[in-house]
Design an enzyme around this catalytic site. Structure first.
Site, PDB file in Angstrom:
ATOM      1  N   GLU A 177       0.828  -1.217   0.000  1.00 28.58           N
ATOM      2  CA  GLU A 177       0.000   0.000   0.000  1.00 28.58           C
ATOM      3  C   GLU A 177       0.857   1.260   0.000  1.00 28.58           C
ATOM      4  O   GLU A 177       1.321   1.705   1.044  1.00 28.58           O
ATOM      5  CB  GLU A 177      -0.930   0.019   1.224  1.00 28.58           C
ATOM      6  CG  GLU A 177      -1.806   1.272   1.274  1.00 28.58           C
ATOM      7  CD  GLU A 177      -2.684   1.357   2.513  1.00 28.58           C
ATOM      8  OE1 GLU A 177      -2.443   0.629   3.489  1.00 28.58           O
ATOM      9  OE2 GLU A 177      -3.616   2.182   2.489  1.00 28.58           O
ATOM     10  N   LYS A 219      -2.671  -2.297  -2.910  1.00 25.83           N
ATOM     11  CA  LYS A 219      -3.689  -1.428  -2.322  1.00 25.83           C
ATOM     12  C   LYS A 219      -3.339  -0.003  -2.714  1.00 25.83           C
ATOM     13  O   LYS A 219      -2.324   0.541  -2.267  1.00 25.83           O
ATOM     14  CB  LYS A 219      -3.732  -1.592  -0.800  1.00 25.83           C
ATOM     15  CG  LYS A 219      -4.723  -0.655  -0.117  1.00 25.83           C
ATOM     16  CD  LYS A 219      -5.144  -1.173   1.239  1.00 25.83           C
ATOM     17  CE  LYS A 219      -6.029  -0.171   1.955  1.00 25.83           C
ATOM     18  NZ  LYS A 219      -6.707  -0.739   3.119  1.00 25.83           N
ATOM     19  N   SER A 261      -9.937   4.156   1.047  1.00 24.43           N
ATOM     20  CA  SER A 261     -10.890   5.259   0.870  1.00 24.43           C
ATOM     21  C   SER A 261     -10.237   6.604   1.178  1.00 24.43           C
ATOM     22  O   SER A 261     -10.629   7.626   0.584  1.00 24.43           O
ATOM     23  CB  SER A 261     -12.162   5.050   1.677  1.00 24.43           C
ATOM     24  OG  SER A 261     -11.928   4.856   3.045  1.00 24.43           O
TER      25      SER A 261
HETATM   26  P1  13P Z   1      -9.184   4.105   4.711  1.00 31.00           P
HETATM   27  O1  13P Z   1     -10.096   3.391   3.743  1.00 31.00           O
HETATM   28  O2  13P Z   1      -9.903   4.666   5.896  1.00 31.00           O
HETATM   29  O3  13P Z   1      -8.271   5.072   4.028  1.00 31.00           O
HETATM   30  O4  13P Z   1      -8.256   2.996   5.362  1.00 31.00           O
HETATM   31  C1  13P Z   1      -7.752   1.994   4.596  1.00 31.00           C
HETATM   32  C2  13P Z   1      -6.435   1.587   5.126  1.00 31.00           C
HETATM   33  O5  13P Z   1      -6.227   0.465   5.484  1.00 31.00           O
HETATM   34  C3  13P Z   1      -5.374   2.596   5.164  1.00 31.00           C
HETATM   35  O6  13P Z   1      -4.171   1.987   5.475  1.00 31.00           O
END
Ligand code: 13P
Length: 335
Positions: A177, A219, A261
């Site tokens: 991510e 991600k 998100s």
């Molecule tokens: P959000 O969808 O609240 O951004 O969180 C996702 C997430 O795992 C961020 O590391």
């Protein structure tokens, strides 16, 4: 661990119409979310809240996996059933956040680097024994004046690749991510440029370190204008910019991409995902791994009466899962 098993897990994570619920807030972060709704940040409140989420009836219709925090993977329901077993029985794959958060990047004011590689091999072995089959690591990239620096991008994607290789060595699918934050007044073009450079650097690092893309999930953040940008854009522009950026930087062999998100409203997060899937076919399944956009409505309701509101809060969790599951198919209709 064979690549076939990793690939099978990765494909199950992005099965048609299914996505991930991210409930891996650290104790500090969940404390902030609890404070906003008047809930004390105690271990048992965290446990009760996560039990409400994970025992939502029929959740697995639209949810393939859930990302947990270390503490949660070790916790059980009020009746004493470990959460990992509850999830397995429901057909939801347990995942675990394994980074240890960000620290200021020395010499680069305003930028951060994600830490957590020391001792990671041993932690991954334990998480596997506890039932986790995928693991998440989040790097954070700020857009601002002279930011991000090349150094910030490089150190973060290098760390992402080191963690990903360790995950695969130990039987867990890495969910890599690199989050480009929405904070700031930058326009959507700046977000596009930064996201593209970050993704190219990430896939270079993964390639250099021998990470098998067939057993990896990305991600990603969507390509959006900054929160304070005066020029906000239509749903279709976010969708087409995000798709163009991903197509330019992400190899087609990847089994799937899920989005965070990142501070978008619930409806925006769903509408953007739906629009991208309507614009398909795309090289990879595109689904969700939302934290706030899956939880915020349910948390608010649950917090009003944590004893009495469990079933009603679960209906909200289910509704968010269903809407996002439909968006993962490009079949969502607003309202
Ligand atoms: P959000 O969808 O609240 O951004 O969180 C996702 C997430 O795992 C961020 O590391």
């Amino acid at each position: 661990m064979s690549i076939e098993q990793l690939a099978e897990t990765a494909q199950a994570m992005v099965a048609p119409g299914k996505g991930i619920i991210a409930i891996d807030e650290s104790n500090g972060t969940i404390g902030k979310r609890f404070e906003a709704v008047g809930i004390a940040n105690s271990e048992d409140n965290r446990r009760a809240y996560r039990e409400m989420l994970l025992t939502t009836p029929k959740l697995a219709e639209h949810i393939s996996g859930a990302i947990l925090f270390d503490e949660t993977l070790r916790q059980s329901t009020r009746d004493g059933v470990p959460f990992a077993r509850v999830m397995r029985n429901a057909g939801i794959i347990p995942g675990i956040k394994v980074d240890k958060g960000t620290q200021p990047l020395a010499g680069f004011p305003g930028e951060v680097v994600t830490e957590g590689l020391d001792g990671l091999r041993e932690r991954l072995r334990e998480y596997y024994r506890l039932g986790a089959r995928f693991a998440k690591w989040r790097a954070v990239i700020h857009i601002g004046e002279d930011m991000p620096s090349g150094t910030c991008i490089e150190v973060n994607t290098h760390a992402l690749a080191r963690y990903a290789a360790l995950c695969q060595e130990n039987g867990l699918v890495p969910m890599v991510e690199p989050e480009v934050l929405m904070d700031g007044d930058h326009d959507i073009e700046s977000c596009f440029e930064v996201s593209e450079v970050v993704l190219r650097s990430l896939f270079d690092a993964l390639y250099n370190q021998g990470v098998m893309l067939e057993g990896t999930i990305l991600k990603a953040s969507m390509v959006l204008p900054g929160k304070d940008c005066e020029e906000q854009v239509a749903v279709d522009e976010v969708a087409s910019s995000t798709l163009m950026c991903l197509k330019s930087a992400v190899p087609a062999i990847l089994p799937g991409i899920v989005f965070l998100s990142g501070g978008q409203s619930d409806v925006d997060a769903t509408a953007h995902l739906d629009a991208m899937n309507r614009m398909g076919p795309n090289p990879w399944p595109l689904s969700f791994s939302y934290g706030r956009a899956m939880q915020q409505a349910a948390l608010k309701l649950w917090a009003q009466d944590p004893e009495k509101n469990v079933a009603r809060a679960q209906q909200l969790v289910y509704a968010r899962a269903r809407d996002n599951g439909l968006a993962a198919l490009g079949e969502w209709t607003p309202g």
